[in-house]
Design an enzyme around this catalytic site. Structure first.
Site, mmCIF file in Angstrom:
data_model
loop_
_atom_site.group_PDB
_atom_site.id
_atom_site.type_symbol
_atom_site.label_atom_id
_atom_site.label_comp_id
_atom_site.label_asym_id
_atom_site.label_seq_id
_atom_site.Cartn_x
_atom_site.Cartn_y
_atom_site.Cartn_z
ATOM 1 N N ASP A 61 8.875 -10.160 -14.313
ATOM 2 C CA ASP A 61 10.186 -9.730 -14.789
ATOM 3 C C ASP A 61 11.252 -10.804 -14.533
ATOM 4 O O ASP A 61 11.306 -11.390 -13.448
ATOM 5 C CB ASP A 61 10.550 -8.448 -14.011
ATOM 6 C CG ASP A 61 11.817 -7.784 -14.506
ATOM 7 O OD1 ASP A 61 11.772 -7.223 -15.607
ATOM 8 O OD2 ASP A 61 12.834 -7.822 -13.783
ATOM 9 N N GLU B 68 8.334 -12.884 -18.489
ATOM 10 C CA GLU B 68 9.379 -12.349 -19.353
ATOM 11 C C GLU B 68 10.396 -13.457 -19.592
ATOM 12 O O GLU B 68 11.463 -13.512 -18.974
ATOM 13 C CB GLU B 68 10.079 -11.134 -18.720
ATOM 14 C CG GLU B 68 10.972 -10.429 -19.738
ATOM 15 C CD GLU B 68 12.215 -9.755 -19.165
ATOM 16 O OE1 GLU B 68 12.961 -9.153 -19.934
ATOM 17 O OE2 GLU B 68 12.452 -9.853 -17.947
#
Ligand code: GLC
Length: 572
Positions: A200, A277
């Site tokens: 993330d 990401e």
């Protein structure tokens, strides 16, 4: 296929655990529910699951605020429930990767509780603390989720830094103890057998250590153009204005070294995957030493998927990859508007055709595709009608900000409902009973169910309808699985000036196969002449033509929005 890794052949499917299947009837998805749907996923034809965060969390950012990295959120089940899920997935040949949040923890993580308890605590330096300046925060940095990036903490009379919510304090990755603690937690799940991680928000892990003031300006106009803090479109002025504000807070040196370190940890285990990401190609490293995959986000950042847009994207993306690096395509995730709503124009039949083309694109372009739960039944954005139903905090802040700016409440609600990430996170629609079979009738689900479950947007409605979106997904996934060229082949654009259809070749060596892909993105019929080293081809998938039909490549007719994949017969 020769020498391909599992994650190069796989089609990934993102599960948003809170919204997928509610096994215990409390209105929230869980592992018992997810485990019960593994046969559905196997039958759908996907190969691997990316699970959005399932860890204990106070859920300020729906799990992206983790308070314990080595456990399971009690509302999702127990560690044993997780192990059963993983086991059952593996038994069906489905891989599972987890979502790993490095940039920050929850403010209720034990590490932060200790760090904030006193200036002398050994974990003080695990987070980013600074003294205030002139009675205010240390500098003028902002959080793209709304407000300042600093929160005052009276216990120690100091400010902590948070790129996202104030409930998501940033870790200080310059502290080696943070790394060790994180790598231990990473190993915990790898030891258990998970197949890798989606990482993330890696771009915001480091900040400029000098912490200078930015000299940008977040105007109301810019705020409205930012989709939860990220420039959603391609307007260069918006991107430039965004960069001016946030450039000290993202894309800072150090991330490459950190990713390489993490790669070494993951490489202690055979055959695991890291997908970042980020769209930044540089995080592939030299193609072997950083992340295995990075999302091709630029492809989805448009309101219209036109042939020219897709071709330009592929040209730029594929030409930049370092040797050995593997592309990765996506059009959806839990942060983005659903395909039907984003690329459609409100005309039902055309929108459905566009949604089908979007899948065809994912499954035929070169690279690993990532799909998002619910797309396969044509779920669309749901615009909430009551601010009390909103869960996504940035959109709630946005709503209040708009009202403070004098926008009438109905208009503020309309804007917030259109932008909130809640729009694509509503419960999965399994059948046409109230609550769409996600939760038992009468239970209040954590987000309202999209009422279009009553209009056939459910698995039960579509399962036995050969012309449904669901069966289209199954057919296409099966076609991909059976076509080595679509998985491992190279990509060659054809007819590069066409504004209406996209045509390209995928060609693999071992086994040898050449596929011609034609996606008609217009509502016109086209007669196309292909000059290829074959004069005809066998249809292996088409939304119009019968499978196995022999097609002439001169004057090939493609009907409006037709999706056609044909295998070329080798030159005579
Ligand atoms: C990523 C996630 C998003 C989350 C943010 C902060 O962008 O996809 O959902 O809010 O990171 O963790």
């Amino acid at each position: 296929m020769t020498n391909l890794k599992w994650w190069q052949e796989a089609v990934f499917y993102q599960i948003y655990p809170r919204s997928f299947a509610d096994g215990n009837g409390d209105g929230i998805g869980d592992f018992v529910g997810m485990t019960g749907k593994l046969d559905y996923l196997k039958d759908l034809g996907i190969d691997a699951i990316w699970l959005s965060p399932h860890f204990p969390s106070p859920q300020f950012d729906v799990g992206y605020d983790i308070s314990d990295y080595v456990n399971v959120a009690p509302e999702y089940g127990t560690l044993d429930d997780f192990k059963r899920f993983l086991d059952e997935a593996h038994q069906r040949g489905l891989r599972v990767i987890l979502d790993w949040v490095l940039n920050h923890t929850s403010h209720l993580h034990q590490w932060f509780l200790e760090s904030s308890s006193s200036r002398d605590h050994p974990k003080r330096d695990w987070y980013i603390w600074r003294d205030g300046r002139n009675g205010g925060p240390p500098n003028n940095w902002l959080s793209p989720f709304g407000g300042r990036a600093w929160e005052y903490d009276a216990t120690t009379n100091a400010y902590y830094y948070h790129y996202f919510l104030k409930e998501q304090p940033d870790l200080n990755w310059r502290n080696p103890e943070v790394k060790e603690a994180m790598w231990d937690a990473v190993r915990f799940w790898l030891d258990m057998g998970v197949d890798g991680y989606r990482l993330d928000a890696i771009g915001t892990i480091y900040e400029n250590p000098e912490m200078p003031d930015h000299d940008g300006a977040l105007t109301d106009d810019l705020r409205r153009k930012l989709n939860h803090g990220f420039p959603a479109g391609t307007d260069p002025d918006v991107i430039a204005a965004w960069q001016k504000i946030y450039h000290y807070q993202s894309g800072q040196p150090g991330v490459h070294e950190l990713m390489q370190e993490l790669r070494r940890v993951v490489d202690e285990y055979p055959d695991r995957l890291l997908v970042g990401e980020s769209a930044e190609i540089s995080y592939y490293g030299d193609g072997t030493n950083e992340l295995h995959l990075l999302f091709n986000f630029p492809l989805m950042r448009t309101n219209r998927l036109t042939p020219a847009w897709i071709r330009a994207n592929q040209h730029s993306r594929l030409s930049q990859l370092p040797p050995g690096a593997w592309p990765c395509n996506t059009l959806n995730n839990h942060d983005a508007s659903r395909v039907l709503s984003r690329y459609g124009d409100g005309h039902a039949a055309r929108d459905a055709a566009i949604a089908r083309t979007s899948l065809a694109l994912m499954l035929t372009l070169r690279g690993t595709p990532f799909l998002y739960n619910g797309e396969e039944i044509g779920m669309s954005d749901y615009h909430l009608t009551d601010i009390r139903h909103f869960v996504d905090p940035p959109s709630i802040m946005y709503y209040h900000q708009e009202i403070a700016n004098g926008v009438p409440p109905e208009e503020a609600l309309r804007r917030a409902a259109k932008d909130t990430r809640d729009r694509c996170r509503t419960p999965f629609q399994w059948d046409a009973t109230p609550n769409a079979g996600f939760s038992p009738v009468g239970v209040r689900t954590w987000l309202p169910v999209n009422p279009n479950f009553a209009d056939g947007v459910t698995v039960a409605d579509q399962q036995n309808d050969p012309s449904s979106m669901l069966n289209f997904y199954k057919d296409m996934l099966c076609t991909r699985k059976e076509s080595p060229a679509l998985i491992s082949g190279d990509y060659q654009a054809l007819h590069e000036t066409s504004k209406e259809y996209l045509a390209f070749l995928r060609r693999s060596d071992s086994p040898q196969q050449t596929c011609l892909v034609v996606l008609n993105l217009s509502d016109q019929t086209h007669q196309i002449d292909f000059e290829l080293p074959a004069s005809n081809a066998r249809c292996i998938f088409s939304t119009q033509k019968p499978k196995n039909a022999l097609l002439s490549l001169n004057g090939l007719e493609v009907t409006p929005f037709e999706i056609l994949i044909a295998e070329l017969h080798s030159a005579a």
